[in-house]
Every structure is written in C-alpha cells, then in structure tokens.
Design an enzyme around this catalytic site. Sequence first.
Site, PDB file in Angstrom:
ATOM      1  N   CYS A   2       0.847  -1.203   0.000  1.00 16.44           N
ATOM      2  CA  CYS A   2       0.000   0.000   0.000  1.00 16.44           C
ATOM      3  C   CYS A   2       0.877   1.245   0.000  1.00 16.44           C
ATOM      4  O   CYS A   2       2.074   1.190   0.210  1.00 16.44           O
ATOM      5  CB  CYS A   2      -0.875  -0.021   1.239  1.00 16.44           C
ATOM      6  SG  CYS A   2      -1.835  -1.534   1.388  1.00 16.44           S
ATOM      7  N   ARG A  27       2.898   2.240  -7.473  1.00 13.81           N
ATOM      8  CA  ARG A  27       3.072   1.061  -6.618  1.00 13.81           C
ATOM      9  C   ARG A  27       1.991   0.017  -6.879  1.00 13.81           C
ATOM     10  O   ARG A  27       2.081  -1.103  -6.391  1.00 13.81           O
ATOM     11  CB  ARG A  27       3.039   1.462  -5.142  1.00 13.81           C
ATOM     12  CG  ARG A  27       4.172   2.370  -4.688  1.00 13.81           C
ATOM     13  CD  ARG A  27       3.832   3.079  -3.393  1.00 13.81           C
ATOM     14  NE  ARG A  27       3.810   2.186  -2.253  1.00 13.81           N
ATOM     15  CZ  ARG A  27       4.850   1.987  -1.419  1.00 13.81           C
ATOM     16  NH1 ARG A  27       5.980   2.623  -1.649  1.00 13.81           N
ATOM     17  NH2 ARG A  27       4.762   1.176  -0.389  1.00 13.81           N
ATOM     18  N   TRP A  75      -3.329  -1.917  -1.603  1.00 12.02           N
ATOM     19  CA  TRP A  75      -3.082  -3.127  -2.405  1.00 12.02           C
ATOM     20  C   TRP A  75      -3.608  -4.259  -1.527  1.00 12.02           C
ATOM     21  O   TRP A  75      -3.000  -4.611  -0.507  1.00 12.02           O
ATOM     22  CB  TRP A  75      -1.592  -3.286  -2.687  1.00 12.02           C
ATOM     23  CG  TRP A  75      -1.221  -4.609  -3.288  1.00 12.02           C
ATOM     24  CD1 TRP A  75      -0.882  -5.747  -2.619  1.00 12.02           C
ATOM     25  CD2 TRP A  75      -1.190  -4.948  -4.668  1.00 12.02           C
ATOM     26  NE1 TRP A  75      -0.641  -6.763  -3.491  1.00 12.02           N
ATOM     27  CE2 TRP A  75      -0.801  -6.317  -4.766  1.00 12.02           C
ATOM     28  CE3 TRP A  75      -1.421  -4.255  -5.838  1.00 12.02           C
ATOM     29  CZ2 TRP A  75      -0.675  -6.987  -5.977  1.00 12.02           C
ATOM     30  CZ3 TRP A  75      -1.277  -4.919  -7.048  1.00 12.02           C
ATOM     31  CH2 TRP A  75      -0.921  -6.262  -7.109  1.00 12.02           C
ATOM     32  N   ASN A 101       0.224   0.061   5.967  1.00 13.42           N
ATOM     33  CA  ASN A 101       0.871  -0.747   4.930  1.00 13.42           C
ATOM     34  C   ASN A 101       1.568  -1.896   5.646  1.00 13.42           C
ATOM     35  O   ASN A 101       2.389  -1.669   6.534  1.00 13.42           O
ATOM     36  CB  ASN A 101       1.881   0.075   4.133  1.00 13.42           C
ATOM     37  CG  ASN A 101       2.586  -0.793   3.082  1.00 13.42           C
ATOM     38  OD1 ASN A 101       2.023  -1.805   2.635  1.00 13.42           O
ATOM     39  ND2 ASN A 101       3.799  -0.423   2.717  1.00 13.42           N
ATOM     40  N   GLY A 102       1.216  -3.136   5.290  1.00 13.81           N
ATOM     41  CA  GLY A 102       1.840  -4.294   5.918  1.00 13.81           C
ATOM     42  C   GLY A 102       0.791  -5.366   6.196  1.00 13.81           C
ATOM     43  O   GLY A 102      -0.334  -5.301   5.705  1.00 13.81           O
ATOM     44  N   GLU A 482      13.081 -21.789 -15.670  1.00 16.85           N
ATOM     45  CA  GLU A 482      12.885 -20.383 -15.273  1.00 16.85           C
ATOM     46  C   GLU A 482      14.132 -19.574 -15.564  1.00 16.85           C
ATOM     47  O   GLU A 482      14.044 -18.436 -16.049  1.00 16.85           O
ATOM     48  CB  GLU A 482      12.512 -20.300 -13.797  1.00 16.85           C
ATOM     49  CG  GLU A 482      12.315 -18.887 -13.268  1.00 16.85           C
ATOM     50  CD  GLU A 482      11.184 -18.130 -13.977  1.00 16.85           C
ATOM     51  OE1 GLU A 482      10.413 -18.749 -14.730  1.00 16.85           O
ATOM     52  OE2 GLU A 482      11.101 -16.912 -13.799  1.00 16.85           O
ATOM     53  N   LYS A 486      14.151 -16.276 -17.920  1.00 18.34           N
ATOM     54  CA  LYS A 486      14.620 -14.977 -17.393  1.00 18.34           C
ATOM     55  C   LYS A 486      15.635 -14.356 -18.340  1.00 18.34           C
ATOM     56  O   LYS A 486      15.580 -13.178 -18.652  1.00 18.34           O
ATOM     57  CB  LYS A 486      15.223 -15.155 -15.998  1.00 18.34           C
ATOM     58  CG  LYS A 486      14.192 -15.231 -14.911  1.00 18.34           C
ATOM     59  CD  LYS A 486      13.588 -13.885 -14.633  1.00 18.34           C
ATOM     60  CE  LYS A 486      12.108 -13.723 -14.543  1.00 18.34           C
ATOM     61  NZ  LYS A 486      11.162 -14.541 -15.105  1.00 18.34           N
ATOM     62  N   GLU A 489      13.880 -13.591 -22.014  1.00 21.00           N
ATOM     63  CA  GLU A 489      12.750 -12.639 -22.124  1.00 21.00           C
ATOM     64  C   GLU A 489      13.200 -11.197 -21.896  1.00 21.00           C
ATOM     65  O   GLU A 489      12.530 -10.273 -22.342  1.00 21.00           O
ATOM     66  CB  GLU A 489      11.612 -13.011 -21.183  1.00 21.00           C
ATOM     67  CG  GLU A 489      11.896 -12.884 -19.704  1.00 21.00           C
ATOM     68  CD  GLU A 489      10.683 -13.290 -18.846  1.00 21.00           C
ATOM     69  OE1 GLU A 489       9.539 -13.223 -19.328  1.00 21.00           O
ATOM     70  OE2 GLU A 489      10.884 -13.695 -17.695  1.00 21.00           O
ATOM     71  N   HIS A 505      20.131 -36.788 -26.334  1.00 16.32           N
ATOM     72  CA  HIS A 505      19.187 -37.348 -27.315  1.00 16.32           C
ATOM     73  C   HIS A 505      18.812 -36.319 -28.375  1.00 16.32           C
ATOM     74  O   HIS A 505      17.656 -36.197 -28.759  1.00 16.32           O
ATOM     75  CB  HIS A 505      17.934 -37.852 -26.582  1.00 16.32           C
ATOM     76  CG  HIS A 505      18.229 -38.895 -25.565  1.00 16.32           C
ATOM     77  ND1 HIS A 505      18.774 -40.119 -25.878  1.00 16.32           N
ATOM     78  CD2 HIS A 505      18.103 -38.874 -24.214  1.00 16.32           C
ATOM     79  CE1 HIS A 505      18.952 -40.821 -24.780  1.00 16.32           C
ATOM     80  NE2 HIS A 505      18.552 -40.097 -23.751  1.00 16.32           N
ATOM     81  N   LYS A 604       2.667  -7.778 -18.935  1.00 18.82           N
ATOM     82  CA  LYS A 604       2.730  -8.290 -17.564  1.00 18.82           C
ATOM     83  C   LYS A 604       1.651  -9.352 -17.356  1.00 18.82           C
ATOM     84  O   LYS A 604       1.857 -10.326 -16.669  1.00 18.82           O
ATOM     85  CB  LYS A 604       2.518  -7.147 -16.563  1.00 18.82           C
ATOM     86  CG  LYS A 604       2.649  -7.557 -15.108  1.00 18.82           C
ATOM     87  CD  LYS A 604       4.009  -8.121 -14.811  1.00 18.82           C
ATOM     88  CE  LYS A 604       4.148  -8.656 -13.405  1.00 18.82           C
ATOM     89  NZ  LYS A 604       5.381  -9.479 -13.247  1.00 18.82           N
TER      90      LYS A 604
HETATM   91  C1  BG6 Z   1       3.494 -13.655 -18.878  1.00 14.06           C
HETATM   92  C2  BG6 Z   1       4.379 -12.898 -17.933  1.00 14.06           C
HETATM   93  O1  BG6 Z   1       2.877 -12.773 -19.763  1.00 14.06           O
HETATM   94  O2  BG6 Z   1       2.484 -14.352 -18.171  1.00 14.06           O
HETATM   95  C3  BG6 Z   1       5.071 -13.890 -17.039  1.00 14.06           C
HETATM   96  O3  BG6 Z   1       5.357 -12.154 -18.671  1.00 14.06           O
HETATM   97  C4  BG6 Z   1       4.032 -14.711 -16.290  1.00 14.06           C
HETATM   98  O4  BG6 Z   1       5.922 -13.225 -16.121  1.00 14.06           O
HETATM   99  C5  BG6 Z   1       2.999 -15.319 -17.250  1.00 14.06           C
HETATM  100  O5  BG6 Z   1       4.683 -15.753 -15.599  1.00 14.06           O
HETATM  101  C6  BG6 Z   1       1.793 -15.797 -16.449  1.00 14.06           C
HETATM  102  O6  BG6 Z   1       1.196 -14.658 -15.860  1.00 14.06           O
HETATM  103  P1  BG6 Z   1       0.384 -14.812 -14.495  1.00 14.06           P
HETATM  104  O7  BG6 Z   1      -0.054 -13.416 -14.142  1.00 14.06           O
HETATM  105  O8  BG6 Z   1      -0.766 -15.732 -14.797  1.00 14.06           O
HETATM  106  O9  BG6 Z   1       1.334 -15.404 -13.511  1.00 14.06           O
END
Ligand code: BG6
Length: 609
Positions: A2, A27, A75, A101-102, A482, A486, A489, A505, A604
Amino acid sequence: MCGIIGFIGGEQAAPILLGGLKKLEYRGYDSAGIAILENGQIDIAKSKGRLEILYDKIDGGRSFHGTAGIGHTRWATHGEPSDANSHPHRSRSGKFAIVHNGIIENYATLKAQLQDKGCEFASETDTEVIAHLLEQNDTGDLLETIRRTVAQLEGSYALGILSEEHPDEIACVRCASPLIVALSDGGNFIASDVTAVLPYTRHIYQLDDGEIALLRRDDVTVYNAEGRRIEKELKTITWSVAAAEKGGYEHFMLKEIMEQPQAISATISPRIGNDGRIVLDGISLTKEELKAFHRIFILACGSAYHVGVVGKYVIEEVARIPVEVDIASEFRYRMPLVDERSLVLIISQSGETADTLAALREAKSRGARVLSIVNVVGSTIASESDDVLYTWAGPEISVATTKAYSTQLTLIYLLAFYIADALGRVDTLTLRHALNELIALPDQIQKILDQAPQIEQFAQRLCYLDHAYFIGRNLDYAVALEASLKLKEISYIHSEAYAAGELKHGTISLIEPGTFVAALACCERLFDKTVSNIREVKARGAQVLCVTQQGNEAAAQQADHVFYVPRTYPLFMPSIEVVPMQLLGYYAAKARGCDIDKPRNLAKSVTVE
Ligand code: BG6
C-alpha cells in the site's frame, strides 16, 4: 504494497494528500482514501477503484477542509477491494483514523478479542483491528496509546494515525514496512516513499523499526520503541522521481529481486503457527476431501508454469499424490481426465491470464475442485476458485516476474507439507525441520543478493552471446526452465532449458566450442549424474557455469566457472538457485542495454488468448 501519505501544515491538506497518492499510484493499488482532521473532527472519503473516483467524490479535495490529514492507496491482502475495505479505517467512536501498509499476522486473534468486547467491524481488513485497539488503549497521551497498541501487534506495519483529541498532530509508526517523515517550511509529511513528497521537500527522516513520530505544523519529534525521544539524522534525497519510484534501483526488476526476502517472509510467516503447524487461511479443504483426491493438476503459464514443474516434484515426494503439471493453453484443448476426484491447482501472479482462466473454467466444468495461488486479491481467477492462497509479494511492476515467482514457490512448499500433514504422511520432526528451513529461506537468499556485484561481473561476459543453454535434473531442471526464460525474455539472447539427461538425445548437436552452458547442480543425490552431463558438453567445447551448494568442491574440477549457493532443505533449493539466475538474466540484459522492465513483445498479464 500500500501507499501512505500524511500532511500537517499551513495549507489545505486534501489536495496535497491527493497529489501525494497520485505520485504513489505506480506502486499498484485497487482503492484509495483520505481522512482530514479539522476542529477536532475527522472526515473520511474512500472508494474502491482508481484515484480519479476518489478525486471526483471530493471535488479534488475542495470539499474537504482541514490542514491535517492522512491518505492511502490500498493493495488488498485481507479482504477484497471494496469501499468498506479501503483505508482509512476508524475506531468504534470514530475518534481515531488510521492507514496501514503491511500485514498484521495476529489480527484474527485480536479481532475476536475486540468482538468479544462488543466491537463491531465495518471491514474484513486486518488494519481495522488497529483502529479499535487505539481506542481501547487510549490513555489521553497519543504516544503512550500508540505504544500500548503496537505492543499487541505481530507482523509488519507502517501506520499513519489521526486522533480527534489531538487536532494539532498526526502520528506515524514504522515496523518492517517502509515509512519516512519529510520536513518542509510549509508543513510536515509522512510517506511510504519519497516520491510522494518530492514536489514539496527533499529533507527526510528515515524511520527505523519500532520508531514513532509525532508531527506538528512546525516540528517533529521521534521516539524509539521504548518511548524515549531520539534525534534523527536529517537526510537530503538527491534521487529523481523516476529513481525514487524504484527505491533508488535502476529498474523495477532489480528492486523486486532485492525485495524477495521480505516478500517471502510476508508470505510464509502468517502461515506457520507458533505451535509449528501450517495454517493455510483461505483453504476449506477437509482431511476427508484431501484423501478423496486421486490426482492434482497444476495449470499455469510462463514462470507460473515453471513453479508448477517444481510443484510436481515437491508435492509427489512429500504428499505422495500423483501430480500432473500442464501449460494452461495446452490443458484446455486436450481432453483432460479431470473430474470431481481431481484437485486443480491454478498458479497466477495477476489472476487475469486468459489461458489460465480458461483452463480453470474447463477444470470446473468437469467437476474439479479448484485451489489457486494468486498475487492480486479479488482478481478473476481468485474469485472463480473454490479456495485461494494469496502470495503477499506486493505489486510486481516488472514484466519479468521474480518476487511473485519466489513467493509462489514458498506456497507450493507449504501446501505440499500441509497436505502431507493432513494425510499423516510426514512425521513431526521432518515437518518441524522443513518449516525451520523455510523460515530461514529469506536470510539464505539475502546472502546471494549480497553477491550481486560478482554476478554482474560474470553476466557481462554473456551479453555477447547468441545462444545459451540451461541444464539440470529433477528440481534443477525445473529451475533451468525459469533461468532460461529470465535470460531470453529480457536480454533477447536465445536460450533453451534442457533436462540434463535428455541433452544427448539430440540437442547436444548444437553444442560447439564456446557454447555457454549453465549447469544447475543443486540436487545433491543426482550431482554425479549432472557432472557427467557437464563432461559431455565440455568434451564438445562448451563454456560451463555450474551452480551448486557451497562446499561442493567437485564442481570446480568440472566447470569453467562455479557459483556457490547456500544450502537449505533439499526440496527448497529452487528458491535458492533461481536467485543467481534472475540476477544473471538481469545483468546480461542491462549490459545489452535492453528495456528490462518492459521487454519487447511482452505484457505483464496476457488477458487475451
Ligand atoms: C506472462 C508474464 O505474460 O504471463 C510472465 O510475462 C508470467 O511473467 C505469465 O509468468 C503468467 O502470468 P500470471 O499473471 O498468470 O502469472
């Protein structure tokens, strides 16, 4: 996470508070509100939704007269986004108003005690408990009332407080959630971070845990947790607004990587009881229901899917229930053998990913029980699930997820042991050991974060690469997925993750002199097997980075570079070994000058198919 703002001075407070909340919008939030103290009376305006709704509700603040007040962007953690759950919250008689906030970890106990004394609650929040406690503890002395109240709280809190009986003061407290006091000729402020006050002043007191500040129009006094007045160093902020939003970090992604210890602690602490049992709020699954499940399906996308791959290994090993993990967009179009004997675990940071939501609906249509792990309270996936476990990572701004991924992992561990405990498949000693290691995880991760400069130095070699390979076995493979995502992307370096035993293989044909291979070798019982895979790629000229536990000197004989990580409970190693991989991807992208927080082509949350 928050946002808090407070002001007391010579000008009307409402427009200043609204302006401060506007600066805190970055935020992430789902509702907002302000409280103004004028002539010994507190008036509150608050609403779910964007700040503009609140702004219009009070005519931009012009209809709210007073020169002292507090404001908040929420939030949601406890209680869905709604007008009633928005802050500020007020005490029974209304004489105290508070923003927070917390997370108050013992709020349920405190709420029950207050209700036993006749307290009626207007919201589902943990915060409202604090407002009522202030009134219950009111001694007439604001500082003493606050001290008595916070002594009853367990968890994290940054508080802004108004009292009708103290019309010339606003108070604040800091404990494990950021809060600053800012001083200007026109008045004094409290804020969650400096972005809210930079238009007015750059002179701040950085409050430390346990400290309480009482702000008047022309002076500020700070007290330590024991109630003794202390002198604080006045600091001058040199950051730009953009830098301030990132807490001084260059990118949100780095800020969020660095926030992982705190995010993990916030996510797991409220779920491990003092008696050493796991307390999973939001789950109404009975032991009988758990026993009736024949299979667990884990459905997700992207990094959340990679958490699911970890989940398969962990849940099958600990809870001894068969687990299928599936990419949500694949699950929904195959003929999944899901029925009422299936527990479907949905993982999603945003709670809005279209493919994941569609998979949830497909599973429900076939009679499955749906439990979701989500970061956004009140999101669509959360609202359509039978049970929800929230990660308390706070808003994640960077498109490439880090702290949400890490907190999802910790809920997977907790869920696995929760199910195993319910089914009598884990002994008390093992459970206690595992939970102790889980509680220590944030500190272990911090040790790696402290080595960020060394990782940055190594990553600068990667930035000229065209290809990279990440290999591992078992949980190491899950993390390799992952790690590879990372890197690619955000740096746009082509990268692949491979089960180390599968490389021979086919894909090993791509390994040639100078090819970069990261070998994740933290699964100790398979270390020798992974070493043989390292030898395979070395024999073809690969440059190998090995990530393994401290003390595993054998790795140094095999790889060109070794990054040692702290040990933890074997099943929790993904949370440890992913951190250098996150930093590797971040620093490689930084060295290549990429748009780290907003990589090309990515969103996102992908709310379309
Ligand atoms: C992608 C994001 O679009 O969606 C990833 O760039 C994320 O970071 C994936 O893991 C799934 O999104 P969410 O919100 O369902 O976890």
